[in-house]
Design an enzyme around this catalytic site. Structure first.
Site, PDB file in Angstrom:
ATOM      1  N   ARG A 260       0.683  -1.141   0.002  1.00 17.92           N
ATOM      2  CA  ARG A 260       0.000  -0.096  -0.002  1.00 17.92           C
ATOM      3  C   ARG A 260       0.718   1.229   0.092  1.00 17.92           C
ATOM      4  O   ARG A 260       1.684   1.492   0.996  1.00 17.92           O
ATOM      5  CB  ARG A 260      -0.992  -0.102   1.256  1.00 17.92           C
ATOM      6  CG  ARG A 260      -1.615   1.451   1.454  1.00 17.92           C
ATOM      7  CD  ARG A 260      -2.776   1.209   2.339  1.00 17.92           C
ATOM      8  NE  ARG A 260      -4.013   0.468   2.007  1.00 17.92           N
ATOM      9  CZ  ARG A 260      -5.156   0.764   2.474  1.00 17.92           C
ATOM     10  NH1 ARG A 260      -5.605   1.568   3.427  1.00 17.92           N
ATOM     11  NH2 ARG A 260      -6.056  -0.147   1.855  1.00 17.92           N
TER      12      ARG A 260
ATOM     13  N   HIS B 271      -7.521   0.454  -6.701  1.00 17.72           N
ATOM     14  CA  HIS B 271      -7.631  -0.086  -5.278  1.00 17.72           C
ATOM     15  C   HIS B 271      -8.518  -1.487  -5.875  1.00 17.72           C
ATOM     16  O   HIS B 271      -9.459  -1.799  -5.391  1.00 17.72           O
ATOM     17  CB  HIS B 271      -8.495   0.648  -4.371  1.00 17.72           C
ATOM     18  CG  HIS B 271      -8.556   0.017  -3.030  1.00 17.72           C
ATOM     19  ND1 HIS B 271      -7.701  -1.094  -2.615  1.00 17.72           N
ATOM     20  CD2 HIS B 271      -9.188   0.300  -1.958  1.00 17.72           C
ATOM     21  CE1 HIS B 271      -7.977  -1.292  -1.178  1.00 17.72           C
ATOM     22  NE2 HIS B 271      -8.829  -0.577  -0.735  1.00 17.72           N
TER      23      HIS B 271
ATOM     24  N   GLN C  21     -10.317  -4.166  -3.304  1.00 23.22           N
ATOM     25  CA  GLN C  21     -11.391  -3.550  -2.744  1.00 23.22           C
ATOM     26  C   GLN C  21     -12.709  -3.867  -3.695  1.00 23.22           C
ATOM     27  O   GLN C  21     -13.673  -4.324  -3.253  1.00 23.22           O
ATOM     28  CB  GLN C  21     -11.484  -2.238  -2.513  1.00 23.22           C
ATOM     29  CG  GLN C  21     -12.858  -1.532  -2.025  1.00 23.22           C
ATOM     30  CD  GLN C  21     -13.418  -1.902  -0.518  1.00 23.22           C
ATOM     31  OE1 GLN C  21     -12.749  -2.020   0.301  1.00 23.22           O
ATOM     32  NE2 GLN C  21     -14.753  -2.565  -0.638  1.00 23.22           N
TER      33      GLN C  21
ATOM     34  N   ASP D 269     -17.278   7.450  -2.490  1.00 21.09           N
ATOM     35  CA  ASP D 269     -15.849   7.521  -1.489  1.00 21.09           C
ATOM     36  C   ASP D 269     -15.642   8.772  -0.867  1.00 21.09           C
ATOM     37  O   ASP D 269     -16.625   9.765  -1.306  1.00 21.09           O
ATOM     38  CB  ASP D 269     -14.644   6.921  -2.289  1.00 21.09           C
ATOM     39  CG  ASP D 269     -13.654   6.648  -1.445  1.00 21.09           C
ATOM     40  OD1 ASP D 269     -13.700   6.494  -0.211  1.00 21.09           O
ATOM     41  OD2 ASP D 269     -12.662   6.003  -2.087  1.00 21.09           O
TER      42      ASP D 269
ATOM     43  N   CYS E 220     -16.474   1.790   0.246  1.00 20.29           N
ATOM     44  CA  CYS E 220     -15.232   1.032   0.716  1.00 20.29           C
ATOM     45  C   CYS E 220     -14.854   1.156   2.038  1.00 20.29           C
ATOM     46  O   CYS E 220     -14.320   0.219   2.682  1.00 20.29           O
ATOM     47  CB  CYS E 220     -14.052   1.334  -0.344  1.00 20.29           C
ATOM     48  SG  CYS E 220     -13.648   3.015  -0.297  1.00 20.29           S
TER      49      CYS E 220
ATOM     50  N   ARG F 248     -14.325  -8.713   2.157  1.00 20.52           N
ATOM     51  CA  ARG F 248     -12.974  -8.574   2.011  1.00 20.52           C
ATOM     52  C   ARG F 248     -12.047  -9.817   2.305  1.00 20.52           C
ATOM     53  O   ARG F 248     -11.126 -10.166   1.773  1.00 20.52           O
ATOM     54  CB  ARG F 248     -12.180  -7.170   2.694  1.00 20.52           C
ATOM     55  CG  ARG F 248     -12.703  -5.864   2.258  1.00 20.52           C
ATOM     56  CD  ARG F 248     -12.215  -5.524   1.076  1.00 20.52           C
ATOM     57  NE  ARG F 248     -10.811  -5.599   0.700  1.00 20.52           N
ATOM     58  CZ  ARG F 248     -10.203  -4.456   1.232  1.00 20.52           C
ATOM     59  NH1 ARG F 248     -10.659  -3.422   1.529  1.00 20.52           N
ATOM     60  NH2 ARG F 248      -8.583  -4.730   0.912  1.00 20.52           N
TER      61      ARG F 248
HETATM   62  N1  NVA Z   1      -9.877   6.764  -1.920  1.00 26.61           N
HETATM   63  C1  NVA Z   1      -9.663   6.215  -0.606  1.00 26.61           C
HETATM   64  C2  NVA Z   1      -9.974   4.689  -0.431  1.00 26.61           C
HETATM   65  C3  NVA Z   1      -9.503   4.308   1.065  1.00 26.61           C
HETATM   66  C4  NVA Z   1      -9.887   2.836   1.089  1.00 26.61           C
HETATM   67  C5  NVA Z   1      -8.051   6.577  -0.230  1.00 26.61           C
HETATM   68  O1  NVA Z   1      -7.367   6.423  -1.310  1.00 26.61           O
HETATM   69  O2  NVA Z   1      -7.891   7.232   0.919  1.00 26.61           O
HETATM   70  N1   CP Z   2     -11.454  -0.237   2.180  1.00 24.05           N
HETATM   71  C1   CP Z   2     -10.146  -0.039   2.606  1.00 24.05           C
HETATM   72  O1   CP Z   2      -9.011  -0.441   2.121  1.00 24.05           O
HETATM   73  O2   CP Z   2     -10.065   0.193   3.826  1.00 24.05           O
HETATM   74  P1   CP Z   2      -8.543   0.534   4.760  1.00 24.05           P
HETATM   75  O3   CP Z   2      -8.230   1.540   4.359  1.00 24.05           O
HETATM   76  O4   CP Z   2      -8.956   0.377   6.061  1.00 24.05           O
HETATM   77  O5   CP Z   2      -7.700  -0.861   4.390  1.00 24.05           O
END
Ligand code: NVA
Ligand code: CP
Length: 303
Positions: free
Chosen positions: A104, A131, A134, A219, A259, A287
């Site tokens: 990540r 992502h 997800q 989101d 998500c 998930r």
């Molecule tokens: N778009 C959000 C998704 C978090 C799971 C982010 O990147 O923070």
């Molecule tokens: N939806 C998701 O990826 O959540 P986290 O950021 O908690 O991993």
């Protein structure tokens, strides 16, 4: 042999996508019967995380543990990555010690560079661009309740962010129609959009995007890395909230997904996310099963 990674959904085709969803449903059933196989016995997954996470970290660690393997969490704060060791050097080291890497990070390119040197499968656990993990869970949540994706319409309202990009990829692969409404200046990346021009439509207004929709999703207005822009975005995104008025324009049996984490009364009202069309808790639980199926899939195709 070249390694198959999971950088984005475009690394799998429709048949493989459905295979992962079907196996997720099997694993969900086996899990509830306490009969999960040891399919990842003695295998180790390293998680390189440069951003916060609850669902992705817990699902990856738990997924491999429950299938007989184990996980090692590598935070940039405590590992040598935080002192400047490159992701590519880290990847070369991990390739000789573990069986999978999940990462990540901010820049998608960092993931791509890791994939170029890694001799074991790499999983995108979220980048600024995509992502995909997800989306496996989102699609499973729809698939197990409603069935096939052909002739279905899904709606994205809000920021044209990593999640929106992954919905565009899913639309290209699975064939559902995707209608997107974003504020001006927050449209999805043009190259991602153009890659799915047969199935994706940009709409002027959220109400248009949700008409005849079977699935409505959104989101946060400011993703990780965009926090300093949050206050400005709150006014720009005001008309892009999913509230009951917007949900009423979708099909009667439309479901709402998010998500998570969510900001109640910003991108979605409490009434919707905690209401009867919301499937967000099932989606978050899914998930675990989609991650288990993905790990098994990557093991099988790289054997
Ligand atoms: N778009 C959000 C998704 C978090 C799971 C982010 O990147 O923070
Ligand atoms: N939806 C998701 O990826 O959540 P986290 O950021 O908690 O991993």
């Amino acid at each position: 042999m070249s390694i198959r990674h999971f950088k984005s959904l475009l690394d799998i085709n429709k048949k493989e996508f459905i295979r992962i969803l079907d196996r997720s449903l099997e694993l969900k059933k086996l899990s509830r019967q306490n009969q999960l196989p040891d399919s990842l016995s003695k295998m180790t997954l390293a998680l390189i995380f440069k951003k916060n996470s609850t669902r992705t970290r817990v699902s990856l660690e738990t997924a491999i543990n429950k299938l007989g393997g184990n996980a090692v969490y590598i935070s940039h704060l405590t590992s040598q990555i935080g002192r400047g060791e490159s992701i590519t050097d880290t990847g070369k080291v991990l390739s000789g010690m573990v069986d999978f890497i999940a990462i990540r990070t901010h820049e998608h390119n960092e993931l791509v560079e890791l994939c170029e040197v890694s001799t074991i499968p790499v999983i995108n656990a979220l980048t600024q661009k995509f992502h995909p993990c997800q989306l496996l869970a989102d699609m499973l949540t729809f698939y197990e309740e409603k069935g096939d994706f052909e002739d279905k319409t899904f709606s994205w309202v809000g920021d044209g962010c990593n999640m929106c990009h992954s919905y565009i990829n899913a639309s290209k692969i699975l064939g559902f129609n995707l209608k997107i409404a974003t504020p001006n200046g927050f449209e999805p990346d043009i190259s991602v959009l153009n890659s799915a021009s047969d199935t994706v439509e940009l709409c002027d207004l959220p109400g248009k995007a949700v008409e005849n929709s079977d699935l409505v999703t959104t989101d946060v207005w400011a993703s990780m890395g965009d926090e300093e822009d949050h206050e400005r975005r709150k006014s720009l995104f005001k008309g892009y909230q999913i509230n009951q008025n917007i949900m009423d324009k979708a099909n009667d049996d439309a479901i709402f997904l998010h998500c998570l984490p969510a900001h109640r009364d910003e991108e979605v009202t409490a009434e919707v996310i905690d209401g009867k069309c919301s499937r967000v808790w099932e989606q978050s639980h899914n998930r675990l099963y989609t991650t288990q199926a993905l790990l098994e899939f990557l093991k099988e195709v790289n054997d």
